[in-house]
Motif scaffolding. Structure first.
Motif, short mmCIF file in Angstrom:
data_model
loop_
_atom_site.label_atom_id
_atom_site.label_comp_id
_atom_site.label_asym_id
_atom_site.label_seq_id
_atom_site.Cartn_x
_atom_site.Cartn_y
_atom_site.Cartn_z
N LYS A 145 -2.04 -4.44 -13.52
CA LYS A 145 -1.90 -5.60 -14.40
C LYS A 145 -0.87 -5.31 -15.49
O LYS A 145 -0.58 -4.14 -15.79
N GLU A 146 -0.35 -6.37 -16.05
CA GLU A 146 0.66 -6.23 -17.10
C GLU A 146 0.13 -5.35 -18.23
O GLU A 146 -1.00 -5.48 -18.68
N GLY A 147 0.95 -4.40 -18.66
CA GLY A 147 0.60 -3.53 -19.76
C GLY A 147 -0.17 -2.29 -19.36
O GLY A 147 -0.39 -1.40 -20.19
N GLU A 148 -0.58 -2.19 -18.11
CA GLU A 148 -1.31 -1.00 -17.66
C GLU A 148 -0.36 0.14 -17.36
O GLU A 148 0.77 -0.06 -16.95
N LEU A 149 -0.85 1.34 -17.55
CA LEU A 149 -0.09 2.54 -17.26
C LEU A 149 -0.93 3.39 -16.31
O LEU A 149 -2.13 3.57 -16.53
N PHE A 150 -0.30 3.86 -15.24
CA PHE A 150 -1.01 4.65 -14.24
C PHE A 150 -0.39 6.03 -14.13
O PHE A 150 0.81 6.20 -14.28
N ALA A 151 -1.22 6.99 -13.82
CA ALA A 151 -0.78 8.33 -13.45
C ALA A 151 -1.47 8.66 -12.13
O ALA A 151 -2.67 8.43 -11.98
N PHE A 152 -0.72 9.14 -11.17
CA PHE A 152 -1.29 9.54 -9.89
C PHE A 152 -1.40 11.05 -9.88
O PHE A 152 -0.41 11.76 -10.00
N LEU A 153 -2.62 11.54 -9.73
CA LEU A 153 -2.89 12.97 -9.71
C LEU A 153 -3.55 13.34 -8.40
O LEU A 153 -4.35 12.58 -7.86
N GLY A 154 -3.23 14.50 -7.90
CA GLY A 154 -3.88 14.97 -6.69
C GLY A 154 -3.22 16.23 -6.18
O GLY A 154 -2.13 16.60 -6.64
N VAL A 155 -3.84 16.85 -5.22
CA VAL A 155 -3.31 18.07 -4.63
C VAL A 155 -2.07 17.76 -3.82
O VAL A 155 -1.80 16.60 -3.46
N ASN A 156 -1.29 18.79 -3.51
CA ASN A 156 -0.14 18.61 -2.63
C ASN A 156 -0.60 18.01 -1.31
O ASN A 156 -1.62 18.43 -0.76
N GLY A 157 0.13 17.03 -0.84
CA GLY A 157 -0.22 16.39 0.43
C GLY A 157 -1.17 15.23 0.30
O GLY A 157 -1.58 14.64 1.30
N ALA A 158 -1.53 14.84 -0.93
CA ALA A 158 -2.48 13.74 -1.13
C ALA A 158 -1.85 12.36 -0.92
O ALA A 158 -2.57 11.38 -0.81
N GLY A 159 -0.51 12.27 -0.90
CA GLY A 159 0.15 10.99 -0.65
C GLY A 159 0.77 10.34 -1.88
O GLY A 159 1.26 9.22 -1.80
N LYS A 160 0.79 11.03 -3.00
CA LYS A 160 1.33 10.45 -4.24
C LYS A 160 2.80 10.07 -4.10
O LYS A 160 3.19 8.94 -4.37
N SER A 161 3.62 11.02 -3.68
CA SER A 161 5.05 10.76 -3.54
C SER A 161 5.33 9.76 -2.42
O SER A 161 6.24 8.93 -2.53
N THR A 162 4.54 9.81 -1.36
CA THR A 162 4.72 8.85 -0.27
C THR A 162 4.44 7.43 -0.75
O THR A 162 5.21 6.51 -0.46
N LEU A 163 3.37 7.25 -1.50
CA LEU A 163 3.06 5.92 -2.04
C LEU A 163 4.22 5.41 -2.89
O LEU A 163 4.67 4.28 -2.72
N MET A 164 4.72 6.22 -3.79
CA MET A 164 5.80 5.80 -4.66
C MET A 164 7.08 5.54 -3.87
O MET A 164 7.83 4.61 -4.17
N SER A 165 7.32 6.33 -2.82
CA SER A 165 8.49 6.11 -1.99
C SER A 165 8.41 4.80 -1.21
O SER A 165 9.42 4.14 -0.98
N VAL A 166 7.21 4.41 -0.81
CA VAL A 166 7.02 3.10 -0.16
C VAL A 166 7.27 1.99 -1.17
O VAL A 166 8.00 1.03 -0.90
N LEU A 167 6.72 2.13 -2.36
CA LEU A 167 6.88 1.11 -3.39
C LEU A 167 8.34 0.98 -3.82
O LEU A 167 8.78 -0.10 -4.20
N PHE A 168 9.10 2.05 -3.73
CA PHE A 168 10.51 2.03 -4.13
C PHE A 168 11.45 1.75 -2.96
O PHE A 168 12.65 1.71 -3.12
N GLY A 169 10.90 1.58 -1.76
CA GLY A 169 11.73 1.20 -0.61
C GLY A 169 12.38 2.35 0.12
O GLY A 169 13.23 2.13 0.98
N LEU A 170 11.99 3.58 -0.18
CA LEU A 170 12.55 4.72 0.54
C LEU A 170 11.90 4.89 1.91
O LEU A 170 12.53 5.38 2.84
N TYR A 171 10.63 4.50 2.04
CA TYR A 171 9.89 4.51 3.30
C TYR A 171 9.33 3.12 3.54
O TYR A 171 9.04 2.38 2.60
N GLN A 172 9.13 2.80 4.81
CA GLN A 172 8.50 1.53 5.20
C GLN A 172 7.08 1.82 5.67
O GLN A 172 6.87 2.74 6.46
N PRO A 173 6.11 1.05 5.20
CA PRO A 173 4.72 1.26 5.65
C PRO A 173 4.53 0.74 7.07
O PRO A 173 5.23 -0.17 7.51
N GLU A 174 3.58 1.31 7.78
CA GLU A 174 3.22 0.80 9.10
C GLU A 174 2.32 -0.43 8.98
O GLU A 174 2.29 -1.28 9.86
#
Length: 85
Positions: free
Chosen positions: A27-56
């Motif tokens: 929602k507008e004004g919210e701030l998120f931090a994604f935390l997790g172990v290596n391989g949890a999907g944090k960078s993949t999620l952001m890469s999909v949202l930024f258009g670097l990867y396409q979701p299935e």
């Protein structure tokens, strides 16, 4: 209203499921931090949202409207940015 809504997002690399059935509302004004172990999907999620990867599978909505983010130019036009590690 949700600025960004992600529903049932999936992204795999071969047999490896990097993101599985992820749903998120921002929602507008919210701030998120994604935390997790290596391989949890944090960078993949952001890469999909930024258009670097396409979701299935899944849907991304911006201000209630479904969007297709094909590349970083599309993301930038939608006001979506990414700060890399």
């Amino acid at each position: 209203m949700n600025i960004i809504k992600i529903s049932n997002l999936n992204k795999s690399f071969g047999e490896v499921r990097a993101v599985q059935d992820l749903s998120l509302k921002v929602k507008e004004g919210e701030l998120f931090a994604f935390l997790g172990v290596n391989g949890a999907g944090k960078s993949t999620l952001m890469s999909v949202l930024f258009g670097l990867y396409q979701p299935e599978k899944g849907e991304i909505r911006k201000n209630g409207v479904p969007v297709k983010i094909n590349d970083p130019n599309d993301a930038t036009a939608l006001g979506i940015g990414m700060v890399h590690q």
